[in-house]
Design an enzyme around this catalytic site. Sequence first.
Site, mmCIF file in Angstrom:
data_model
loop_
_atom_site.group_PDB
_atom_site.id
_atom_site.type_symbol
_atom_site.label_atom_id
_atom_site.label_comp_id
_atom_site.label_asym_id
_atom_site.label_seq_id
_atom_site.Cartn_x
_atom_site.Cartn_y
_atom_site.Cartn_z
ATOM 1 N N ASP A 141 50.117 38.308 30.771
ATOM 2 C CA ASP A 141 49.842 39.534 30.014
ATOM 3 C C ASP A 141 50.780 39.729 28.825
ATOM 4 O O ASP A 141 50.465 40.499 27.917
ATOM 5 C CB ASP A 141 49.981 40.764 30.929
ATOM 6 C CG ASP A 141 48.767 41.002 31.806
ATOM 7 O OD1 ASP A 141 47.920 40.088 31.916
ATOM 8 O OD2 ASP A 141 48.660 42.104 32.388
ATOM 9 N N ALA A 161 37.149 54.318 29.135
ATOM 10 C CA ALA A 161 36.087 53.725 29.972
ATOM 11 C C ALA A 161 36.166 52.209 29.904
ATOM 12 O O ALA A 161 35.171 51.528 29.693
ATOM 13 C CB ALA A 161 34.712 54.206 29.509
ATOM 14 N N HIS A 201 18.810 29.030 49.799
ATOM 15 C CA HIS A 201 17.885 30.164 49.904
ATOM 16 C C HIS A 201 18.080 30.850 51.246
ATOM 17 O O HIS A 201 18.228 30.173 52.267
ATOM 18 C CB HIS A 201 16.439 29.680 49.801
ATOM 19 C CG HIS A 201 15.447 30.777 50.033
ATOM 20 N ND1 HIS A 201 15.166 31.725 49.067
ATOM 21 C CD2 HIS A 201 14.706 31.097 51.119
ATOM 22 C CE1 HIS A 201 14.268 32.581 49.555
ATOM 23 N NE2 HIS A 201 13.976 32.227 50.805
HETATM 24 P P1 FAD Z 1 52.652 41.095 35.889
HETATM 25 O O1 FAD Z 1 51.767 41.055 37.061
HETATM 26 O O2 FAD Z 1 52.664 42.304 35.020
HETATM 27 O O3 FAD Z 1 54.107 40.814 36.436
HETATM 28 C C1 FAD Z 1 55.249 40.820 35.626
HETATM 29 C C2 FAD Z 1 56.470 40.948 36.506
HETATM 30 O O4 FAD Z 1 57.623 40.795 35.687
HETATM 31 C C3 FAD Z 1 56.612 42.311 37.172
HETATM 32 O O5 FAD Z 1 57.008 42.128 38.507
HETATM 33 C C4 FAD Z 1 57.706 43.006 36.365
HETATM 34 O O6 FAD Z 1 58.452 43.951 37.109
HETATM 35 C C5 FAD Z 1 58.565 41.805 35.997
HETATM 36 N N1 FAD Z 1 59.405 41.998 34.830
HETATM 37 C C6 FAD Z 1 59.083 42.547 33.626
HETATM 38 N N2 FAD Z 1 60.131 42.473 32.772
HETATM 39 C C7 FAD Z 1 61.122 41.870 33.459
HETATM 40 C C8 FAD Z 1 62.455 41.490 33.124
HETATM 41 N N3 FAD Z 1 62.972 41.705 31.919
HETATM 42 N N4 FAD Z 1 63.202 40.890 34.081
HETATM 43 C C9 FAD Z 1 62.715 40.645 35.316
HETATM 44 N N5 FAD Z 1 61.467 40.965 35.676
HETATM 45 C C10 FAD Z 1 60.675 41.564 34.757
HETATM 46 N N6 FAD Z 1 43.406 41.314 36.857
HETATM 47 C C11 FAD Z 1 42.497 40.520 37.438
HETATM 48 O O7 FAD Z 1 42.414 39.339 37.090
HETATM 49 N N7 FAD Z 1 41.653 40.992 38.404
HETATM 50 C C12 FAD Z 1 41.694 42.290 38.814
HETATM 51 O O8 FAD Z 1 40.944 42.675 39.694
HETATM 52 C C13 FAD Z 1 42.629 43.153 38.230
HETATM 53 N N8 FAD Z 1 42.719 44.441 38.597
HETATM 54 C C14 FAD Z 1 43.675 45.242 38.061
HETATM 55 C C15 FAD Z 1 43.729 46.556 38.473
HETATM 56 C C16 FAD Z 1 44.686 47.407 37.950
HETATM 57 C C17 FAD Z 1 44.734 48.845 38.422
HETATM 58 C C18 FAD Z 1 45.621 46.908 37.000
HETATM 59 C C19 FAD Z 1 46.687 47.798 36.438
HETATM 60 C C20 FAD Z 1 45.564 45.582 36.565
HETATM 61 C C21 FAD Z 1 44.581 44.748 37.090
HETATM 62 N N9 FAD Z 1 44.465 43.414 36.681
HETATM 63 C C22 FAD Z 1 43.502 42.613 37.234
HETATM 64 C C23 FAD Z 1 45.358 42.836 35.669
HETATM 65 C C24 FAD Z 1 46.453 41.984 36.349
HETATM 66 O O9 FAD Z 1 47.188 42.803 37.224
HETATM 67 C C25 FAD Z 1 47.355 41.383 35.292
HETATM 68 O O10 FAD Z 1 46.586 40.653 34.364
HETATM 69 C C26 FAD Z 1 48.364 40.436 35.935
HETATM 70 O O11 FAD Z 1 49.156 41.114 36.883
HETATM 71 C C27 FAD Z 1 49.257 39.832 34.865
HETATM 72 O O12 FAD Z 1 50.128 38.949 35.479
HETATM 73 P P2 FAD Z 1 51.530 38.563 34.827
HETATM 74 O O13 FAD Z 1 52.099 37.510 35.728
HETATM 75 O O14 FAD Z 1 51.366 38.251 33.400
HETATM 76 O O15 FAD Z 1 52.436 39.874 34.883
HETATM 77 P P1 AMP Z 2 40.803 48.548 28.490
HETATM 78 O O1 AMP Z 2 41.430 47.957 27.261
HETATM 79 O O2 AMP Z 2 39.659 47.753 29.070
HETATM 80 O O3 AMP Z 2 41.813 48.906 29.535
HETATM 81 O O4 AMP Z 2 40.147 49.931 28.013
HETATM 82 C C1 AMP Z 2 40.859 51.040 27.502
HETATM 83 C C2 AMP Z 2 39.843 51.984 26.876
HETATM 84 O O5 AMP Z 2 40.489 53.197 26.510
HETATM 85 C C3 AMP Z 2 39.216 51.415 25.598
HETATM 86 O O6 AMP Z 2 37.812 51.422 25.755
HETATM 87 C C4 AMP Z 2 39.677 52.385 24.505
HETATM 88 O O7 AMP Z 2 38.679 52.579 23.522
HETATM 89 C C5 AMP Z 2 39.918 53.684 25.289
HETATM 90 N N1 AMP Z 2 40.838 54.629 24.616
HETATM 91 C C6 AMP Z 2 41.991 54.341 23.959
HETATM 92 N N2 AMP Z 2 42.574 55.488 23.454
HETATM 93 C C7 AMP Z 2 41.758 56.531 23.789
HETATM 94 C C8 AMP Z 2 41.780 57.985 23.575
HETATM 95 N N3 AMP Z 2 42.766 58.577 22.893
HETATM 96 N N4 AMP Z 2 40.769 58.721 24.073
HETATM 97 C C9 AMP Z 2 39.761 58.134 24.777
HETATM 98 N N5 AMP Z 2 39.677 56.785 24.989
HETATM 99 C C10 AMP Z 2 40.643 55.988 24.521
#
Ligand code: FAD
Ligand code: AMP
Length: 474
Positions: free
Chosen positions: A321, A191, A453
Amino acid sequence: MKKYDVVVIGAGPGGYLSAIRCAQLGFSTACVDGELSANGKPTLGGVCLNKGCIPSKALLDSSHHYAFIKNQAAEHGINVSGIRLDIHKMISRKERLVQKLTRGIAGLFKKNGVEWLQGQGQLLEGNQVQVTPDGKHPPDTYQVSAKHIIIATGSAPTKLPVAAIDQNRIVDSTGALAFTEVPKRLGIIGAGVIGLELGSVWSRMGAEVVILEALDEFLAPVDRDIAVAAAKLFEKQGLDIQLGARVTGTGLNNHEVSVAYEQAGEKQKLAFDKLVVAVGRSPNVAGLGAEAVGLALSRRGAIEVDNYCATNLPDVYAIGDVVRGPMLAHKAAEEGIMVAERLAGQDRALNLELVPWVIYTWPEIAWVGKTETELQAAGAKYKTGLFPMAASGRAQAAGDTDGMMKMISAADTDQLLGVHILAPNASELVAEAVLAMEFDGSAEDIARTIHAHPTLSEAMHEAALATDQRALHI
Ligand code: FAD
Ligand code: AMP
C-alpha cells in the site's frame, strides 16, 4: 550493531510474507513492526489481519448468515423463529479470529527463523534502521543494519478535515468494525470498496444506512454494466446511496452527528447515530525518515518505485500500500515475494494489470483486466459476452440469481482483455479468469474448458461462449 541480510519494515501481508520468503531463501531476516492491537499489545499482520480484510470478512460472513436466516431461509422451507442478534458474540468471534491468525504469523516467523523486532522503524543513512520499541523512551532505541531493506509500511485511513475521527460518533473503518450495538441511523462518507462493505455489514443487521459519495458516478473504476446493476441491487437491499454528495461539515452533540453536504448545488443536512469516514487510504510514510535519507516520494506521498519495487536508494525496496498500484493485500504479498526472489537472483516480475479486484458486497463484485470504458478510451476493438446469473441452474438452486458474468476479448485475436463478475462468490470465480489471462488465454480457451456441473463457474463458460454468440442457456 546487529547485521542482517534483509530488514523488512512493516509486517502486513506485504512485509510478513516478504520476510518469510527471504528467510526461506537463506537470508538472515528481521521484520520491524510497530502495530498494536485494540488492547495495546504488539501484533503482527498489519492492517489486513488486525483491522482490514480478515475482521471485515468475519463480520460480512456473520451478517450474511443473519440476513439469509431472516430473508431467505423461509423460501427454502426453513422457518426460523426467535432470531436474536448477539453483537457482542459476533464481535468477540471476530476478535478471536484476529488473535488466532496474528499469533499464527508469530509462529510462522519462528518456524522460518524471521526475527521480529517490535517497534517503529526509521531509515538511517548507510542502510541502517533505527527501532523504537513500543512504550520505550528514545534511549531504548537501537539500530540494526541490513544489506537490503524492504519497506512495507502500508497505509492508513485518509482523513477528511470536516469530519474529524473521535472513534465514538465519527469513526474510521477500524471503529466501524467494533461497534458494540447496531446504530439505528448510520452515515458513511465514501461509496468505495470499504464504504460499501461496511455499509453492507450494518445494513444487514438492521441499520438504516445512507452513503454519501462525492462523485456523480457510482463505482467509477468498475465496468459500467456491473456498476449499474450493482447500484440497483444495493438500493433494493436498503443502502441509500447518494451520488454527487460532497460532505462540507459535521457537528456533534450528545445524541447524534449531523452532516452537511452539497448535492446538485443544494445545501443538504442529515443526522446519524454514527458516521463512518471511508474516503480512501493514504500511504504510511510519517516517521519513516524518508526525507532525511533522500527517499523519493510521489505527489500523493507514496514511495516511488520501478516495476521491480526498487526505490531511488540502492538496496532499498518498497512494496504494498505504501507504493503505487491497487491497495490490496494480495498485490502487497506478491510484490513482497517478488522482491525476495529477485534478491536471490531469480527472474521474477509482476503484472499489475492482472491483479484481481474484489468488493465483498452480496452479490460480490470481482474483476480483472480492462473495463469497456477503458477499452473504448484506448480505441481498442473488442467483443463482449454477457451471461445473467439468473440463467445458471446452480444460482437458481441456491436462490441467489442476482448478477452477471461479463467477458471481453479482442475482436481480432480473441485474447481475453477483461472479465467482470457480479455474482455470489465472485471473489473465488475471478481466479479462473486471472489464470487464463496470465497465460494470455482467449475466450475460446475458456469456452473449450470443461466446467463442473452444476456450478456458478459454468457462467464463466457461458460468458465465453457468448462472446461468439453461442451461449447455450440464454
Ligand atoms: P499494512 O497491512 O498496512 O501493514 C503495514 C504494517 O507496517 C502495519 O503493521 C503498520 O503498523 C506497520 N508500520 C507502519 N509504519 C511503520 C514503521 N515506521 N515502523 C514499523 N512498522 C510500521 N485488501 C484485500 O486485498 N482484500 C480485502 O478484503 C480487504 N479488505 C479490507 C478491509 C478494510 C476495512 C481495510 C481497511 C482494508 C482492506 N484491504 C483489503 C486492504 C488491505 O488491508 C491492504 O491492502 C493491505 O493490508 C496492505 O498490506 P501492506 O503489507 O502494504 O501494509
Ligand atoms: P475508495 O478509494 O475505494 O476507498 O473510495 C473512497 C470514496 O470516497 C471515493 O469514491 C471518493 O470519491 C469518496 N470521497 C472522497 N472524499 C469525499 C467527500 N468529501 N464526500 C463524499 N465522498 C468522498
